[in-house]
Scaffold this active site. Structure first.
Site, PDB file in Angstrom:
ATOM      1  N   HIS A 308       0.861  -1.199   0.000  1.00 40.74           N
ATOM      2  CA  HIS A 308       0.000   0.000   0.000  1.00 40.74           C
ATOM      3  C   HIS A 308       0.887   1.234   0.000  1.00 40.74           C
ATOM      4  O   HIS A 308       1.970   1.236   0.571  1.00 40.74           O
ATOM      5  CB  HIS A 308      -0.899   0.016   1.249  1.00 40.74           C
ATOM      6  CG  HIS A 308      -2.053   0.949   1.107  1.00 40.74           C
ATOM      7  ND1 HIS A 308      -1.949   2.290   1.367  1.00 40.74           N
ATOM      8  CD2 HIS A 308      -3.305   0.747   0.657  1.00 40.74           C
ATOM      9  CE1 HIS A 308      -3.110   2.871   1.126  1.00 40.74           C
ATOM     10  NE2 HIS A 308      -3.946   1.967   0.687  1.00 40.74           N
ATOM     11  N   ASP A 366      -8.005  -4.949  -0.741  1.00 44.89           N
ATOM     12  CA  ASP A 366      -8.469  -5.711  -1.918  1.00 44.89           C
ATOM     13  C   ASP A 366      -8.177  -7.200  -1.832  1.00 44.89           C
ATOM     14  O   ASP A 366      -8.644  -7.964  -2.681  1.00 44.89           O
ATOM     15  CB  ASP A 366      -7.784  -5.137  -3.176  1.00 44.89           C
ATOM     16  CG  ASP A 366      -8.223  -3.702  -3.408  1.00 44.89           C
ATOM     17  OD1 ASP A 366      -7.373  -2.806  -3.380  1.00 44.89           O
ATOM     18  OD2 ASP A 366      -9.444  -3.492  -3.561  1.00 44.89           O
TER      19      ASP A 366
HETATM   20  C1  SDX Z   1      -5.823   0.541  -3.179  1.00 45.03           C
HETATM   21  O1  SDX Z   1      -4.093   5.048  -2.003  1.00 45.03           O
HETATM   22  C2  SDX Z   1      -5.058   4.358  -1.458  1.00 45.03           C
HETATM   23  O2  SDX Z   1      -5.533   4.658  -0.374  1.00 45.03           O
HETATM   24  C3  SDX Z   1      -5.551   3.205  -2.283  1.00 45.03           C
HETATM   25  C4  SDX Z   1      -6.637   2.352  -1.651  1.00 45.03           C
HETATM   26  C5  SDX Z   1      -7.909   3.131  -1.436  1.00 45.03           C
HETATM   27  O3  SDX Z   1      -8.697   2.738  -0.572  1.00 45.03           O
HETATM   28  O4  SDX Z   1      -8.148   4.090  -2.228  1.00 45.03           O
HETATM   29  O5  SDX Z   1      -6.201   1.854  -0.397  1.00 45.03           O
HETATM   30  C6  SDX Z   1      -6.992   1.173  -2.544  1.00 45.03           C
HETATM   31  O6  SDX Z   1      -5.444   0.955  -4.240  1.00 45.03           O
HETATM   32  C7  SDX Z   1      -5.062  -0.549  -2.440  1.00 45.03           C
HETATM   33  C8  SDX Z   1      -3.806  -1.047  -3.231  1.00 45.03           C
HETATM   34  C9  SDX Z   1      -4.283  -2.088  -4.236  1.00 45.03           C
HETATM   35  N1  SDX Z   1      -3.159  -2.448  -5.170  1.00 45.03           N
HETATM   36  C10 SDX Z   1      -2.612  -3.678  -5.140  1.00 45.03           C
HETATM   37  O7  SDX Z   1      -2.872  -4.541  -4.305  1.00 45.03           O
HETATM   38  C11 SDX Z   1      -1.624  -3.924  -6.289  1.00 45.03           C
HETATM   39  C12 SDX Z   1      -0.364  -4.621  -5.756  1.00 45.03           C
HETATM   40  N2  SDX Z   1       0.348  -3.635  -4.929  1.00 45.03           N
HETATM   41  C13 SDX Z   1       1.439  -2.887  -5.569  1.00 45.03           C
HETATM   42  O8  SDX Z   1       1.142  -2.501  -6.898  1.00 45.03           O
HETATM   43  C14 SDX Z   1       1.955  -1.771  -4.659  1.00 45.03           C
HETATM   44  O9  SDX Z   1       2.113  -2.327  -3.419  1.00 45.03           O
HETATM   45  C15 SDX Z   1       1.167  -0.489  -4.503  1.00 45.03           C
HETATM   46  C16 SDX Z   1       0.955   0.182  -5.805  1.00 45.03           C
HETATM   47  C17 SDX Z   1      -0.135  -0.747  -3.827  1.00 45.03           C
HETATM   48  C18 SDX Z   1       1.987   0.429  -3.594  1.00 45.03           C
HETATM   49  O10 SDX Z   1       3.165   0.627  -4.216  1.00 45.03           O
HETATM   50  P1  SDX Z   1       4.327   1.491  -3.532  1.00 45.03           P
HETATM   51  O11 SDX Z   1       4.019   1.954  -2.160  1.00 45.03           O
HETATM   52  O12 SDX Z   1       4.687   2.517  -4.552  1.00 45.03           O
HETATM   53  O13 SDX Z   1       5.419   0.441  -3.363  1.00 45.03           O
HETATM   54  P2  SDX Z   1       6.635   0.460  -4.309  1.00 45.03           P
HETATM   55  O14 SDX Z   1       6.162   0.346  -5.723  1.00 45.03           O
HETATM   56  O15 SDX Z   1       7.495   1.640  -3.933  1.00 45.03           O
HETATM   57  O16 SDX Z   1       7.335  -0.888  -3.904  1.00 45.03           O
HETATM   58  C19 SDX Z   1       8.259  -0.934  -2.837  1.00 45.03           C
HETATM   59  C20 SDX Z   1       8.935  -2.275  -3.042  1.00 45.03           C
HETATM   60  C21 SDX Z   1       9.437  -2.471  -4.471  1.00 45.03           C
HETATM   61  O17 SDX Z   1      10.544  -3.383  -4.382  1.00 45.03           O
HETATM   62  P3  SDX Z   1      12.046  -2.721  -4.333  1.00 45.03           P
HETATM   63  O18 SDX Z   1      12.170  -1.804  -5.549  1.00 45.03           O
HETATM   64  O19 SDX Z   1      12.107  -1.938  -3.024  1.00 45.03           O
HETATM   65  O20 SDX Z   1      12.969  -3.908  -4.402  1.00 45.03           O
HETATM   66  O21 SDX Z   1       7.988  -3.335  -2.813  1.00 45.03           O
HETATM   67  C22 SDX Z   1       7.806  -4.059  -4.023  1.00 45.03           C
HETATM   68  C23 SDX Z   1       8.315  -3.194  -5.160  1.00 45.03           C
HETATM   69  O22 SDX Z   1       8.756  -3.996  -6.240  1.00 45.03           O
HETATM   70  N3  SDX Z   1       6.367  -4.334  -4.098  1.00 45.03           N
HETATM   71  C24 SDX Z   1       5.848  -5.523  -4.382  1.00 45.03           C
HETATM   72  C25 SDX Z   1       4.460  -5.350  -4.273  1.00 45.03           C
HETATM   73  N4  SDX Z   1       4.179  -4.083  -3.953  1.00 45.03           N
HETATM   74  C26 SDX Z   1       5.367  -3.436  -3.857  1.00 45.03           C
HETATM   75  N5  SDX Z   1       6.415  -6.716  -4.700  1.00 45.03           N
HETATM   76  C27 SDX Z   1       5.574  -7.755  -4.930  1.00 45.03           C
HETATM   77  N6  SDX Z   1       4.220  -7.676  -4.844  1.00 45.03           N
HETATM   78  C28 SDX Z   1       3.645  -6.483  -4.519  1.00 45.03           C
HETATM   79  N7  SDX Z   1       2.324  -6.403  -4.430  1.00 45.03           N
END
Ligand code: SDX
Length: 431
Positions: A308, A366
Site C-alpha cells: 500500500h 483488496d
Molecule cells: C488501493 O491510495 C489508497 O488509499 C488506495 C486504496 C484506497 O482505498 O483508495 O487503499 C486502494 O489501491 C489498495 C492497493 C491495491 N493495489 C494492489 O494490491 C496492487 C499490488 N500492490 C502494488 O502494486 C503496490 O504495493 C502499490 C501500488 C499498492 C503500492 O506501491 P508502492 O508503495 O509505490 O510500493 P513500491 O512500488 O514503492 O514498492 C516498494 C517495493 C518495491 O521493491 P524494491 O524496488 O524496493 O525492491 O515493494 C515491491 C516493489 O517492487 N512491491 C511488491 C508489491 N508491492 C510493492 N512486490 C511484490 N508484490 C507487490 N504487491
C-alpha cells in the site's frame, strides 16, 4: 500561538526564506511552500505527491504506520461494527452522525433518486454484450450531465448537494444495469421497499420471472464492504476527482474521471486482479513458485492485494474483511472454499518471507474483498464496480469540500524540464 516556521537556505547563492509550518488536528505538520518560487526562484519535486498535501480536509484521517483509518474522527472498526453504509454516507457528506429523523429523511431522498432516465437505458445497448462493466460505468456516469441541466450550477450549494445525492443514489442502478447487460438479462427497476444494499442486490440478481428477497447475510456483508471502501483520503482516484473538479467541470464528469482512475490494477482494479491471480496460482502447491515470481525483479508479476502507498503496517480494512470473509463463506458458500484457503495460506507464506516483511507489504483492502464478492455471486469483472459504488460517497464528499474551500483554484502542478534546450528548425535537406 505564534506561527511555527522553518528557515530554508540555499547554500549555492546564500538566499534564505522563512516558511510557515501548519499543524492539523492529527498527523504531521505541513510546510507552506506557496511563496517558495517568489522568494527563492525554485519549485519542489515530489514526483507522485507522496509527501505533498494538496488540500485541507476534515473528512478522513489515515495513519499508515499505526494502521489507523477514521471517517470524520470515528474509527473504521466502530463504524464497521455498528453503522450502515447510508449512515456512513451521511457522516462523510455532512460531517456528523445523523439523528434518526435526519437519517430517515436522507434515506428517503436517496431512495427517490435511484431510477435513471428511461432513455439512458438505450445507452447500454451501444456497448457490446461483453464490454467490461467499468468501461460502461465510465461512459454512462459521464453522460449523466446531459440529463440534469437543473442542477449543474456548481457555484450553487443546493445544486452541488442534489448532484451528490443523485450520484450516490444512481451508482447501484447503473452498476446493476451494466451487469445485466453483460449477462444478457433484462434490467431490474429499483424497489422502494428495500434499503440501499438490499435494493442493489435485487437489481443485480432478481429477474422478472419470480419474486426475489435479498439474503440478510448478503445485505450485511454488502453494507460492511461498502463502509470499508467508502473513502480513503487523497488516494489516486480521489485526487483525480479533485483535480478535475478544480477546473469547474460538472460533478458527473469528475466522478467519471474518478471511476477511470480507480479501474487501474494498482488501485481499485486490484480486487479483480487478486481473484484472477488466485485462479492462476490454482492451489497451495504453487504458492512458493508465485512468491518467487513476485520477488523476481525481472518478472512483472506482483502479489496483487499486497502492499500500500500509505499503510506500511497493516491495512485495518483487511483485518476486518478477513474476519467477515470466513463468516460469510461459512454461511453463504462452502467454508473450506479453495479460494479462501489458498488466500489464507498465501498470506501466511508471504508474511513469513523477509522480502515482504522488509518492504512492509501486508494484505490491503483488496486481498479478501473479492473472495466475499464471489461468495455473494458477484463476478470478477464486477469487483471494481463494487468499489466504485462505495467510493462514490468519498468522491462526492471531497468534491463538495473542495468546491466550498476558499483556498481551492484550478490545479496546476509544475515540472523539472529535462528536454532539449532552444534550437532552430532544420529543413529535410539538412537533417
Ligand atoms: C488501493 O491510495 C489508497 O488509499 C488506495 C486504496 C484506497 O482505498 O483508495 O487503499 C486502494 O489501491 C489498495 C492497493 C491495491 N493495489 C494492489 O494490491 C496492487 C499490488 N500492490 C502494488 O502494486 C503496490 O504495493 C502499490 C501500488 C499498492 C503500492 O506501491 P508502492 O508503495 O509505490 O510500493 P513500491 O512500488 O514503492 O514498492 C516498494 C517495493 C518495491 O521493491 P524494491 O524496488 O524496493 O525492491 O515493494 C515491491 C516493489 O517492487 N512491491 C511488491 C508489491 N508491492 C510493492 N512486490 C511484490 N508484490 C507487490 N504487491
Amino acid at each position: 500561538m505564534a506561527d511555527k516556521t522553518l528557515t530554508l537556505k540555499n547554500n549555492g547563492n546564500g538566499k534564505s526564506t522563512e516558511l510557515r509550518l501548519i499543524s492539523g488536528t492529527e498527523g504531521p505538520d505541513v510546510m507552506d511552500i506557496s511563496s517558495l518560487y517568489r522568494e527563492m526562484g525554485i519549485f519542489t519535486y515530489d514526483p507522485v505527491f507522496v509527501a505533498t498535501a494538496s488540500c485541507h480536509s476534515s473528512i478522513t484521517y489515515i495513519d499508515g504506520d499505526e494502521g489507523i483509518l477514521r471517517y470524520r474522527g470515528y474509527p473504521i472498526e466502530q463504524l464497521a461494527r455498528s453503522s450502515n453504509f447510508l449512515e456512513v454516507a451521511y457522516l462523510l457528506l455532512y460531517g456528523e452522525l445523523p439523528s434518526e429523523s435526519q437519517f430517515n429523511e436522507f434515506q428517503e431522498i436517496i431512495r427517490y433518486h435511484t431510477m435513471i432516465k428511461e432513455t439512458l437505458k438505450s445507452f447500454f445497448d451501444g456497448f457490446h454484450y461483453d464490454a467490461h462493466p467499468m468501461g460502461i460505468m465510465v461512459g454512462v456516469v459521464g453522460s449523466l450531465s446531459a440529463f440534469y441541466h437543473d442542477s449543474l450550477d456548481i457555484h450553487n450549494p443546493r445544486h452541488r448537494e442534489i448532484s451528490a445525492h443523485r450520484m450516490i443514489a444512481k451508482m447501484p442502478t447503473i452498476a446493476a444495469a451494466s451487469y445485466k447487460h453483460n449477462i444478457g438479462e433484462p434490467f431490474m427497476y429499483p424497489r422502494n421497499d428495500l434499503d440501499y444494499c438490499g435494493n442493489f442486490l435485487h437489481m443485480m440478481f432478481a429477474t422478472p420471472c419470480e419474486d426475489y428477497e435479498p439474503d440478510p447475510i448478503a445485505v450485511k456483508a454488502m453494507n460492511l464492504l461498502f463502509i470499508l471502501h467508502a473513502d480513503h483520503e487523497q488516494n489516486a482516484s480521489n485526487s483525480t476527482v479533485r483535480l478535475s473538479g478544480s477546473s469547474q467541470a460538472n460533478p458527473f464528469a469528475c466522478i467519471a474521471a474518478g471511476i477511470a482512475s480507480l479501474w487501474g490494477p494498482a488501485h481499485g482494479g486490484a480486487n479483480e486482479a487478486v481473484l484472477n491471480m488466485l485462479q492462476e496460482i490454482g492451489d497451495v502447491s504453487q504458492i512458493d513458485k508465485y512468491i518467487a515470481k513476485a520477488k523476481d525483479k525481472d518478472d512483472s508479476f506482483r502479489l496483487m492485494g499486497f502492499g500500500h502507498r500509505v499503510y506500511k503496517n497493516f491495512d485495518p480494512r483487511a483485518t476486518i474483511i478477513r474476519e467477515v470473509c470466513h463468516e460469510v463463506l461459512e454461511k453463504l458458500a462452502d467454508s473450506n472454499n479453495p479460494m479462501f484457503e489458498l488466500a489464507r495460506r498465501l498470506e501466511e507464506v508471504a508474511l513469513e518471507d523477509d522480502y515482504f516483511v522488509e518492504r512492509k507489504l501486508y494484505p490491503n483492502v483488496d486481498f479478501y474483498s473479492g473472495i466475499i464478492y464471489r461468495a455473494l455471486g458477484i463476478r470478477n469483472n464486477m469487483f471494481t464496480v463494487m468499489f466504485a459504488i462505495a467510493r462514490t460517497v468519498g468522491w462526492v464528499a471531497h468534491w463538495m469540500e473542495m468546491m466550498s474551500d476558499p483556498e481551492q483554484r484550478i490545479g496546476r502542478p509544475r515540472q523539472i524540464y529535462t528536454g532539449a534546450g532552444e534550437r532552430d528548425y532544420v529543413p529535410f535537406s539538412k537533417r
